[in-house]
Write a protein that holds these residues in place. Structure first.
Motif, mmCIF file in Angstrom:
data_model
loop_
_atom_site.group_PDB
_atom_site.id
_atom_site.type_symbol
_atom_site.label_atom_id
_atom_site.label_comp_id
_atom_site.label_asym_id
_atom_site.label_seq_id
_atom_site.Cartn_x
_atom_site.Cartn_y
_atom_site.Cartn_z
ATOM 1 N N TRP A 13 94.804 -41.170 -47.304
ATOM 2 C CA TRP A 13 93.904 -40.329 -48.070
ATOM 3 C C TRP A 13 93.798 -40.861 -49.483
ATOM 4 C CZ3 TRP A 13 90.672 -36.626 -46.609
ATOM 5 C CH2 TRP A 13 90.875 -36.008 -45.390
ATOM 6 N N TYR A 14 92.596 -40.820 -50.047
ATOM 7 C CA TYR A 14 92.389 -41.120 -51.462
ATOM 8 C C TYR A 14 92.328 -39.781 -52.175
ATOM 9 C CZ TYR A 14 90.831 -43.660 -55.569
ATOM 10 O OH TYR A 14 90.763 -44.214 -56.820
ATOM 11 N N TYR A 15 93.185 -39.577 -53.170
ATOM 12 C CA TYR A 15 93.279 -38.305 -53.877
ATOM 13 C C TYR A 15 92.568 -38.367 -55.221
ATOM 14 C CZ TYR A 15 96.928 -37.009 -50.557
ATOM 15 O OH TYR A 15 97.623 -36.702 -49.414
ATOM 16 N N CYS A 16 92.060 -37.242 -55.668
ATOM 17 C CA CYS A 16 91.458 -37.123 -56.989
ATOM 18 C C CYS A 16 92.565 -37.278 -58.034
ATOM 19 C CB CYS A 16 90.789 -35.756 -57.140
ATOM 20 S SG CYS A 16 90.153 -35.442 -58.807
ATOM 21 N N PRO A 17 92.388 -38.164 -59.030
ATOM 22 C CA PRO A 17 93.440 -38.345 -60.031
ATOM 23 C C PRO A 17 93.584 -37.160 -60.998
ATOM 24 C CG PRO A 17 91.538 -39.705 -60.556
ATOM 25 C CD PRO A 17 91.267 -39.077 -59.225
ATOM 26 N N TYR A 18 92.624 -36.256 -61.004
ATOM 27 C CA TYR A 18 92.662 -35.117 -61.919
ATOM 28 C C TYR A 18 93.276 -33.869 -61.282
ATOM 29 C CZ TYR A 18 89.449 -38.144 -64.418
ATOM 30 O OH TYR A 18 88.886 -39.227 -65.043
ATOM 31 N N CYS A 19 92.782 -33.482 -60.100
ATOM 32 C CA CYS A 19 93.251 -32.242 -59.470
ATOM 33 C C CYS A 19 94.050 -32.483 -58.185
ATOM 34 C CB CYS A 19 92.070 -31.320 -59.188
ATOM 35 S SG CYS A 19 90.930 -31.952 -57.945
ATOM 36 N N HIS A 20 94.193 -33.731 -57.768
ATOM 37 C CA HIS A 20 94.983 -34.143 -56.602
ATOM 38 C C HIS A 20 94.493 -33.550 -55.282
ATOM 39 C CE1 HIS A 20 97.613 -35.967 -59.500
ATOM 40 N NE2 HIS A 20 97.731 -34.805 -60.123
ATOM 41 N N THR A 21 93.180 -33.375 -55.161
ATOM 42 C CA THR A 21 92.561 -32.938 -53.913
ATOM 43 C C THR A 21 92.253 -34.164 -53.057
ATOM 44 O OG1 THR A 21 91.511 -31.102 -55.082
ATOM 45 C CG2 THR A 21 90.595 -31.675 -52.943
ATOM 46 N N LYS A 22 92.389 -34.027 -51.738
ATOM 47 C CA LYS A 22 92.029 -35.116 -50.834
ATOM 48 C C LYS A 22 90.524 -35.329 -50.893
ATOM 49 C CE LYS A 22 95.682 -34.215 -47.491
ATOM 50 N NZ LYS A 22 95.958 -33.790 -46.114
ATOM 51 N N ILE A 23 90.096 -36.589 -51.113
ATOM 52 C CA ILE A 23 88.672 -36.859 -51.262
ATOM 53 C C ILE A 23 88.107 -37.601 -50.060
ATOM 54 C CG2 ILE A 23 86.952 -38.093 -52.627
ATOM 55 C CD1 ILE A 23 88.524 -37.475 -55.061
ATOM 56 N N VAL A 24 88.732 -38.714 -49.692
ATOM 57 C CA VAL A 24 88.181 -39.540 -48.624
ATOM 58 C C VAL A 24 89.325 -40.242 -47.891
ATOM 59 C CG1 VAL A 24 87.852 -41.622 -50.024
ATOM 60 C CG2 VAL A 24 86.332 -41.201 -48.125
ATOM 61 N N LYS A 43 84.816 -31.122 -59.881
ATOM 62 C CA LYS A 43 83.449 -31.559 -60.240
ATOM 63 C C LYS A 43 83.395 -32.776 -61.170
ATOM 64 C CE LYS A 43 81.823 -27.927 -58.093
ATOM 65 N NZ LYS A 43 81.783 -28.002 -56.675
ATOM 66 N N LYS A 44 84.474 -33.551 -61.252
ATOM 67 C CA LYS A 44 84.479 -34.763 -62.070
ATOM 68 C C LYS A 44 84.101 -35.949 -61.204
ATOM 69 C CE LYS A 44 87.790 -33.131 -65.420
ATOM 70 N NZ LYS A 44 89.034 -33.390 -66.128
ATOM 71 N N GLU A 45 83.472 -36.937 -61.828
ATOM 72 C CA GLU A 45 83.066 -38.149 -61.114
ATOM 73 C C GLU A 45 84.209 -39.159 -61.159
ATOM 74 O OE1 GLU A 45 79.881 -41.099 -62.420
ATOM 75 O OE2 GLU A 45 78.802 -39.675 -61.160
ATOM 76 N N ILE A 46 84.535 -39.718 -59.998
ATOM 77 C CA ILE A 46 85.666 -40.623 -59.863
ATOM 78 C C ILE A 46 85.182 -41.945 -59.283
ATOM 79 C CG2 ILE A 46 87.889 -40.945 -58.706
ATOM 80 C CD1 ILE A 46 87.431 -37.662 -58.432
ATOM 81 N N GLU A 47 85.663 -43.060 -59.836
ATOM 82 C CA GLU A 47 85.360 -44.372 -59.268
ATOM 83 C C GLU A 47 86.455 -44.726 -58.269
ATOM 84 O OE1 GLU A 47 84.509 -49.026 -60.400
ATOM 85 O OE2 GLU A 47 85.266 -47.682 -61.938
ATOM 86 N N ILE A 48 86.046 -45.057 -57.042
ATOM 87 C CA ILE A 48 86.990 -45.427 -55.985
ATOM 88 C C ILE A 48 87.223 -46.932 -56.070
ATOM 89 C CG2 ILE A 48 87.419 -45.446 -53.504
ATOM 90 C CD1 ILE A 48 87.200 -42.625 -54.590
ATOM 91 N N ARG A 49 88.472 -47.330 -56.212
ATOM 92 C CA ARG A 49 88.857 -48.754 -56.212
ATOM 93 C C ARG A 49 89.953 -48.943 -55.190
ATOM 94 N NH1 ARG A 49 89.423 -50.161 -62.621
ATOM 95 N NH2 ARG A 49 87.285 -49.679 -63.189
ATOM 96 N N ILE A 50 89.621 -49.634 -54.112
ATOM 97 C CA ILE A 50 90.595 -49.903 -53.047
ATOM 98 C C ILE A 50 90.731 -51.410 -52.895
ATOM 99 C CG2 ILE A 50 91.156 -49.563 -50.637
ATOM 100 C CD1 ILE A 50 89.444 -47.047 -50.724
#
Length: 50
Positions: A13-24, A43-50
């Motif tokens: 899982w990729y987590y939101c760095p702000y609220c730690h919710t599962k995103i993708v 509601k914040k915009e996050i850049e995914i870097r894998i």
């Protein structure tokens, strides 16, 4: 003829760095750069870097 060995897939899982919710969900063969997703919770915009 030899069979080609496939790399073992590991899903994470990729987590939101702000609220730690599962995103993708992504696996170990994924490559992403410059992919922007808006978190459903904070509601914040996050850049995914894998």
């Amino acid at each position: 003829m030899e069979k080609l060995k496939k790399p073992p897939l590991e899903r994470k899982w990729y987590y939101c760095p702000y609220c730690h919710t599962k995103i993708v969900v992504y696996d170990n063969t994924a490559k992403a750069k410059g992919l922007y997703i808006k978190c459903r919770t904070c509601k914040k915009e996050i850049e995914i870097r894998i």
